[in-house]
Every structure is written in structure tokens, then in C-alpha cells.
Design an enzyme around this catalytic site. Structure first.
Site, PDB file in Angstrom:
ATOM      1  N   ASP A  23       4.367  -0.508 -11.985  1.00 56.02           N
ATOM      2  CA  ASP A  23       5.027  -1.657 -11.365  1.00 56.02           C
ATOM      3  C   ASP A  23       4.782  -2.872 -12.250  1.00 56.02           C
ATOM      4  O   ASP A  23       3.747  -2.972 -12.921  1.00 56.02           O
ATOM      5  CB  ASP A  23       4.573  -1.875  -9.916  1.00 56.02           C
ATOM      6  CG  ASP A  23       3.097  -2.173  -9.764  1.00 56.02           C
ATOM      7  OD1 ASP A  23       2.740  -3.364  -9.662  1.00 56.02           O
ATOM      8  OD2 ASP A  23       2.291  -1.221  -9.730  1.00 56.02           O
ATOM      9  N   ASP A 113       5.402  -5.502   0.310  1.00 59.22           N
ATOM     10  CA  ASP A 113       4.016  -5.702  -0.126  1.00 59.22           C
ATOM     11  C   ASP A 113       3.238  -6.394   0.990  1.00 59.22           C
ATOM     12  O   ASP A 113       3.377  -7.596   1.211  1.00 59.22           O
ATOM     13  CB  ASP A 113       4.017  -6.548  -1.401  1.00 59.22           C
ATOM     14  CG  ASP A 113       2.654  -6.621  -2.066  1.00 59.22           C
ATOM     15  OD1 ASP A 113       1.639  -6.497  -1.358  1.00 59.22           O
ATOM     16  OD2 ASP A 113       2.599  -6.819  -3.291  1.00 59.22           O
ATOM     17  N   GLU A 115      -0.188  -7.345   1.789  1.00 60.45           N
ATOM     18  CA  GLU A 115      -1.574  -7.576   1.385  1.00 60.45           C
ATOM     19  C   GLU A 115      -1.970  -8.998   1.741  1.00 60.45           C
ATOM     20  O   GLU A 115      -1.125  -9.862   1.955  1.00 60.45           O
ATOM     21  CB  GLU A 115      -1.767  -7.299  -0.099  1.00 60.45           C
ATOM     22  CG  GLU A 115      -0.937  -8.156  -1.030  1.00 60.45           C
ATOM     23  CD  GLU A 115      -1.177  -7.814  -2.492  1.00 60.45           C
ATOM     24  OE1 GLU A 115      -2.314  -8.027  -2.946  1.00 60.45           O
ATOM     25  OE2 GLU A 115      -0.239  -7.344  -3.157  1.00 60.45           O
TER      26      GLU A 115
END
Length: 215
Positions: A23, A113, A115
Site C-alpha cells: 500500500d 481505514d 485506526e
């Protein structure tokens, strides 16, 4: 002896099925993606939305360049913006997918994502935000997955939340090992789909990447 050779062939087929990927969030040219492909990396996941609240145009171009290099497994990930001034969860997904389409390209999977960065303490609100992103992606007919790990999921939505367990999981754990041996189940996922096993490093063809693995 015949059975021995069959066993060896089966073992080799299992080993060869494992795949390496990266990524990225920096610009990569088509020629460099060709180099990456030739180095044995078969899947690419560029960032296509910034946590600051805007489409990552570099990432969208990376999607296009990777496909131009002949890579067929090209995803994209959204790092959502959580500020009160940001677009809604659905509109962040919409902006990302519209930008990809406008560039004349496509992504295989849209990863969200999840996080710890600016998420509120309210688990219910965070769950609703994620659900809105997932719903918008599905409304586009877009395959969607979750990027998170045990501790991020615990802090953001709580370990009792299994609402996205039907989606694929991209699991970050920087243990330097390309396997799932240290995976601890959470969120209803018995195992991940992808292991992000190395944080940012100089990867194939001199590109700054995170390293990923699919068994």
C-alpha cells in the site's frame, strides 16, 4: 513414489498461491508499477482519500497507473476525516469513488481505514459513521473491506461490535512475519484476508511502501 510427487506438487501449489502486495501514499509512475509487478508483487492499495478531508488525487492517479502497468488487483483505501468540518461519512465515500470513476479507472476493493486518529469517544457514533461509509460503498456496487486491528477496534467501536464481520479484514500487525499466526480474533472476524506485516519501508523498485501478504 507417485504419491510423493503428488504431495510435492500440492505443496508447491499452496506456496505459490501466497501473494505479496503493497500500500502506498506517494506518486508512482506506470513504469515503476511495471517494475513492482515484475518483482513479484500482485496487489496494490493506494490511498484515495486524505484524513484532512479531501480526495487524494495522487492516489487516484496511482490506481490508474497501476492498472496501466497490467496489475489487475488494484484497490484503494479511505483514511476518513473525523473533524466536525468534514463531509459526512457517505459523502467521503462518494467523493472517493466519483474521483476514481472520473479518472477512467476502477478499484477492486474499497478499504476503510479504521485506526486511532481523531475518532470521538462515542462508540455508537463511530459505529454509525462506519455503517454509513459501508452503506454508501455498497450503494455504488463497490466491494468494501475494513482495515483495523484489535486495539484500534476496541478503542473506536468496542470489541462487542461485530457489525462488519461479513466484510473482508485487512489486519495491520508489524511483526515482520508473512502469516496470520499472531492474529487475535476481534469484531467477529475469525481471520483476516490481508496481513500488513511491515510499516513504511523502502520496498520494491525503491518505492516507500507498507508491505502486505495474502496467503
Amino acid at each position: 513414489m507417485k504419491h510423493f510427487f503428488i504431495t510435492i506438487l500440492l505443496f508447491c501449489s499452496v506456496v505459490s498461491a501466497a501473494r505479496n502486495g503493497i500500500d502506498i501514499n506517494s506518486p508512482v509512475s506506470t513504469s515503476t508499477f511495471t517494475c513492482i509487478k515484475n518483482a513479484g508483487f500482485s496487489f496494490i492499495i493506494p490511498r484515495i482519500y486524505h484524513s484532512s478531508g479531501s480526495v487524494d488525487t495522487v492516489g487516484v492517479q496511482n490506481v490508474k497507473n497501476a492498472r496501466a502497468a497490467g496489475l489487475t488487483d488494484v484497490d484503494g483505501y479511505i483514511f476518513p476525516c473525523l473533524k466536525s468540518t468534514c463531509a459526512s461519512a457517505a459523502n467521503q465515500v462518494k467523493a472517493s469513488l466519483d474521483a476514481v470513476k472520473a479518472a477512467g479507472t476502477k478499484i477492486s476493493t474499497l478499504w476503510l481505514d479504521i485506526e486511532r486518529l481523531n475518532w470521538p469517544a462515542d462508540h455508537a457514533s463511530n459505529r454509525a459513521f462506519i455503517e454509513a461509509m459501508v452503506s454508501e460503498a455498497k450503494a455504488y456496487g463497490q466491494q468494501v473491506g475494513i482495515y483495523s486491528n484489535y486495539y484500534n477496534w476496541q478503542d473506536i467501536v468496542g470489541l462487542d461490535y461485530h457489525g462488519q464481520s461479513s466484510l473482508m479484514l485487512w489486519w495491520p500487525a508489524y511483526d515482520g512475519v508473512k502469516d496470520f499466526s499472531k492474529y487475535a480474533p476481534f469484531g467477529g472476524w475469525s481471520k483476516p484476508t490481508i496481513h500488513q506485516w511491515s510499516d513504511t519501508t523502502t520496498g520494491p523498485c525503491g518505492v516507500s511502501v507498507d508491505m502486505n501478504y495474502i496467503p
